[in-house]
Write an enzyme that holds these catalytic residues in place. Structure first.
Site, PDB file in Angstrom:
ATOM      1  N   HIS A 135     -87.388  26.830  21.712  1.00 45.33           N
ATOM      2  CA  HIS A 135     -86.625  25.582  21.581  1.00 45.33           C
ATOM      3  C   HIS A 135     -86.819  24.669  22.785  1.00 45.33           C
ATOM      4  O   HIS A 135     -87.289  25.098  23.840  1.00 45.33           O
ATOM      5  CB  HIS A 135     -85.126  25.889  21.438  1.00 45.33           C
ATOM      6  CG  HIS A 135     -84.743  26.352  20.054  1.00 45.33           C
ATOM      7  ND1 HIS A 135     -84.865  27.657  19.658  1.00 45.33           N
ATOM      8  CD2 HIS A 135     -84.241  25.668  18.991  1.00 45.33           C
ATOM      9  CE1 HIS A 135     -84.455  27.766  18.398  1.00 45.33           C
ATOM     10  NE2 HIS A 135     -84.072  26.571  17.969  1.00 45.33           N
ATOM     11  N   LYS A 139     -81.225  22.999  24.971  1.00 48.30           N
ATOM     12  CA  LYS A 139     -80.376  23.863  24.137  1.00 48.30           C
ATOM     13  C   LYS A 139     -79.496  24.739  25.035  1.00 48.30           C
ATOM     14  O   LYS A 139     -79.985  25.346  25.978  1.00 48.30           O
ATOM     15  CB  LYS A 139     -81.253  24.735  23.230  1.00 48.30           C
ATOM     16  CG  LYS A 139     -80.464  25.608  22.278  1.00 48.30           C
ATOM     17  CD  LYS A 139     -81.341  26.185  21.175  1.00 48.30           C
ATOM     18  CE  LYS A 139     -80.573  27.114  20.235  1.00 48.30           C
ATOM     19  NZ  LYS A 139     -79.398  26.483  19.623  1.00 48.30           N
TER      20      LYS A 139
HETATM   21  N1  LIG Z   1     -78.154  24.233  11.770  1.00 47.71           N
HETATM   22  C1  LIG Z   1     -79.196  23.483  12.141  1.00 47.71           C
HETATM   23  O1  LIG Z   1     -80.125  23.223  11.359  1.00 47.71           O
HETATM   24  C2  LIG Z   1     -79.230  22.936  13.524  1.00 47.71           C
HETATM   25  C3  LIG Z   1     -78.233  23.250  14.391  1.00 47.71           C
HETATM   26  N2  LIG Z   1     -78.215  22.742  15.648  1.00 47.71           N
HETATM   27  C4  LIG Z   1     -77.046  23.070  16.456  1.00 47.71           C
HETATM   28  O2  LIG Z   1     -76.192  21.931  16.473  1.00 47.71           O
HETATM   29  C5  LIG Z   1     -75.459  21.899  17.699  1.00 47.71           C
HETATM   30  C6  LIG Z   1     -75.647  20.548  18.360  1.00 47.71           C
HETATM   31  O3  LIG Z   1     -76.992  20.421  18.762  1.00 47.71           O
HETATM   32  P1  LIG Z   1     -77.502  19.061  19.439  1.00 47.71           P
HETATM   33  O4  LIG Z   1     -77.224  17.910  18.550  1.00 47.71           O
HETATM   34  O5  LIG Z   1     -78.876  19.330  19.874  1.00 47.71           O
HETATM   35  O6  LIG Z   1     -76.535  18.992  20.726  1.00 47.71           O
HETATM   36  P2  LIG Z   1     -76.059  17.696  21.536  1.00 47.71           P
HETATM   37  O7  LIG Z   1     -75.535  18.213  22.834  1.00 47.71           O
HETATM   38  O8  LIG Z   1     -77.141  16.673  21.547  1.00 47.71           O
HETATM   39  O9  LIG Z   1     -74.869  17.111  20.658  1.00 47.71           O
HETATM   40  C7  LIG Z   1     -73.566  17.618  20.636  1.00 47.71           C
HETATM   41  C8  LIG Z   1     -72.618  16.457  20.616  1.00 47.71           C
HETATM   42  O10 LIG Z   1     -71.301  16.930  20.393  1.00 47.71           O
HETATM   43  C9  LIG Z   1     -70.450  16.271  21.319  1.00 47.71           C
HETATM   44  N3  LIG Z   1     -69.213  16.993  21.507  1.00 47.71           N
HETATM   45  C10 LIG Z   1     -68.876  17.910  22.438  1.00 47.71           C
HETATM   46  N4  LIG Z   1     -67.611  18.308  22.268  1.00 47.71           N
HETATM   47  C11 LIG Z   1     -67.137  17.638  21.198  1.00 47.71           C
HETATM   48  C12 LIG Z   1     -65.894  17.625  20.530  1.00 47.71           C
HETATM   49  N5  LIG Z   1     -64.866  18.375  20.947  1.00 47.71           N
HETATM   50  N6  LIG Z   1     -65.753  16.826  19.446  1.00 47.71           N
HETATM   51  C13 LIG Z   1     -66.755  16.064  19.031  1.00 47.71           C
HETATM   52  N7  LIG Z   1     -67.963  16.014  19.641  1.00 47.71           N
HETATM   53  C14 LIG Z   1     -68.154  16.808  20.697  1.00 47.71           C
HETATM   54  C15 LIG Z   1     -71.306  16.192  22.566  1.00 47.71           C
HETATM   55  O11 LIG Z   1     -70.765  15.299  23.521  1.00 47.71           O
HETATM   56  P3  LIG Z   1     -71.123  15.533  25.096  1.00 47.71           P
HETATM   57  O12 LIG Z   1     -72.616  15.425  25.177  1.00 47.71           O
HETATM   58  O13 LIG Z   1     -70.382  14.455  25.785  1.00 47.71           O
HETATM   59  O14 LIG Z   1     -70.646  16.924  25.432  1.00 47.71           O
HETATM   60  C16 LIG Z   1     -72.599  15.686  21.952  1.00 47.71           C
HETATM   61  O15 LIG Z   1     -72.571  14.301  21.706  1.00 47.71           O
HETATM   62  C17 LIG Z   1     -75.968  23.092  18.509  1.00 47.71           C
HETATM   63  O16 LIG Z   1     -75.098  24.179  18.343  1.00 47.71           O
HETATM   64  C18 LIG Z   1     -77.318  23.393  17.894  1.00 47.71           C
HETATM   65  O17 LIG Z   1     -77.707  24.732  18.058  1.00 47.71           O
HETATM   66  C19 LIG Z   1     -79.211  21.930  16.093  1.00 47.71           C
HETATM   67  C20 LIG Z   1     -80.264  21.617  15.290  1.00 47.71           C
HETATM   68  C21 LIG Z   1     -80.359  22.081  13.922  1.00 47.71           C
HETATM   69  O1  LIG Z   2     -80.229  23.681  19.235  1.00 44.86           O
HETATM   70  C1  LIG Z   2     -81.150  23.447  18.405  1.00 44.86           C
HETATM   71  O2  LIG Z   2     -81.992  22.582  18.589  1.00 44.86           O
HETATM   72  C2  LIG Z   2     -81.195  24.235  17.168  1.00 44.86           C
HETATM   73  N1  LIG Z   2     -80.205  25.028  16.909  1.00 44.86           N
HETATM   74  C3  LIG Z   2     -80.062  25.847  15.769  1.00 44.86           C
HETATM   75  C4  LIG Z   2     -80.050  27.299  16.158  1.00 44.86           C
HETATM   76  O3  LIG Z   2     -79.426  27.642  17.178  1.00 44.86           O
HETATM   77  O4  LIG Z   2     -80.654  28.115  15.446  1.00 44.86           O
HETATM   78  C5  LIG Z   2     -81.045  25.502  14.680  1.00 44.86           C
HETATM   79  C6  LIG Z   2     -82.398  25.104  15.156  1.00 44.86           C
HETATM   80  O5  LIG Z   2     -83.040  26.230  15.641  1.00 44.86           O
HETATM   81  C7  LIG Z   2     -82.297  24.027  16.225  1.00 44.86           C
END
Ligand SMILES: NC(=O)C1=CN([C@@H]2O[C@H](COP(=O)(O)OP(=O)(O)OC[C@H]3O[C@@H](n4cnc5c(N)ncnc54)[C@H](OP(=O)(O)O)[C@@H]3O)[C@@H](O)[C@H]2O)C=CC1
Ligand SMILES: O=C(O)C1=N[C@H](C(=O)O)C[C@H](O)C1
EC number: 1.17.1.8
Length: 253
Positions: A135, A139
């Site tokens: 990744h 992350k």
């Molecule tokens: N299932 C899937 O297909 C995928 C899952 N993911 C997962 O999604 C999650 C997010 O990933 P990603 O977008 O890269 O992370 P980011 O850090 O870019 O985004 C997370 C966002 O959530 C905000 N946040 C934090 N606390 C809160 C809260 N209490 N309420 C609302 N918003 C909040 C953060 O703000 P701040 O930055 O100010 O803390 C930030 O804007 C991870 O767990 C990742 O593993 C990612 C890609 C694909």
């Molecule tokens: O944090 C990410 O980027 C991603 N998170 C998810 C995970 O923890 O598996 C999904 C994907 O791999 C991207």
């Protein structure tokens, strides 16, 4: 037909921002709220949200979900960090809200879902198996939710086939070079600038190796799965673990 009222939590994040664009572009969906770190969860109820898409942080997602279930809002969750204990807690909340649907999708990429299915299907034929997840370095959690769930699925398949533990003679590993173990399956996490989300499952047996690999090069790859989840979650009360349950996969496989 009235549009489905959708909100995104974590809306300013990498995935949340992409999800907002996908919801806005999808026919029959209306983006009614963008919630991030400093916004009150009541924004969701005030906006009349029917489905929440959560891409926040493993440390906050449970609070968000409890709020949604208690307020009758369906949830499509991409955030990682779901242990069996957490899933049981959610099932407990849902028992008091039987019409609410929650989809926890470790990965929304259609190819990633298939990669996990193929790995589970292949698992019983191989003595050895290891998972390598790769990744972007921003992350925060390791191993990834996808790798964790893949390991659980592989372990279930191995157990159903009465396979013993994977062979490994290592007795001296002071620095953890053999990686983590999830349900007995070795998992290795790589964090590298330039990557998005990738995973390899290596299956080995005498004289051969099968490699199953999936690559997400761009976060748009997750969006068809997110939109599908939003459309389907309201018709699936209770907890659904994995997008595969909404993909109408061939029942013979
Ligand atoms: N299932 C899937 O297909 C995928 C899952 N993911 C997962 O999604 C999650 C997010 O990933 P990603 O977008 O890269 O992370 P980011 O850090 O870019 O985004 C997370 C966002 O959530 C905000 N946040 C934090 N606390 C809160 C809260 N209490 N309420 C609302 N918003 C909040 C953060 O703000 P701040 O930055 O100010 O803390 C930030 O804007 C991870 O767990 C990742 O593993 C990612 C890609 C694909
Ligand atoms: O944090 C990410 O980027 C991603 N998170 C998810 C995970 O923890 O598996 C999904 C994907 O791999 C991207």
């Amino acid at each position: 037909m009235t549009a489905l009222r959708v909100a995104v939590t974590g809306a300013k994040g990498r995935m949340g921002a992409e999800a907002c664009r996908a919801v806005e572009a999808a026919e029959g969906l209306e983006l009614v709220a963008r919630v991030d770190q400093d916004d009150a969860l009541e924004t969701l109820t005030e906006a009349g949200t029917e489905v929440v898409v959560d891409f926040t942080h493993p440390g906050v997602v449970m609070g968000n979900l409890e709020f949604c279930v208690r307020n009758g809002i369906h949830a499509v969750v991409g955030t990682s960090g779901f242990t069996p204990d957490r899933l049981d807690t959610i099932r407990g909340w849902l028992a008091d809200a039987p019409s609410v649907g929650v989809l926890i999708a470790p990965n929304f990429g259609i190819g990633a879902v298939l990669m996990m299915q193929f790995a589970a299907k292949a698992a019983r034929y191989y003595e050895s198996v290891e998972i390598v997840e790769l990744h972007h370095p921003n992350k925060v959690d390791a191993p990834s939710g996808t790798a964790r769930r893949t390991a659980e699925m592989i372990a279930e398949a191995r157990s159903a086939a009465d396979l013993p533990a994977v062979p490994d003679a290592t007795t001296d590993d002071p620095d953890g070079a053999r990686g983590a173990r999830v349900d007995g399956i070795p998992v290795h996490a790589v964090r590298l600038r330039g990557l998005v989300a990738h995973q390899e499952v290596l299956l080995g047996d005498a004289g051969e190796m099968l490699t199953i690999r999936h690559d997400s090069f761009d976060r748009t790859s997750f969006m068809p799965g997110v939109v599908l989840g939003v459309r389907r979650v309201g018709g699936a009360p209770g907890l659904t673990l994995g997008l595969e349950h909404f993909l109408d996969l061939d029942p013979r496989t």
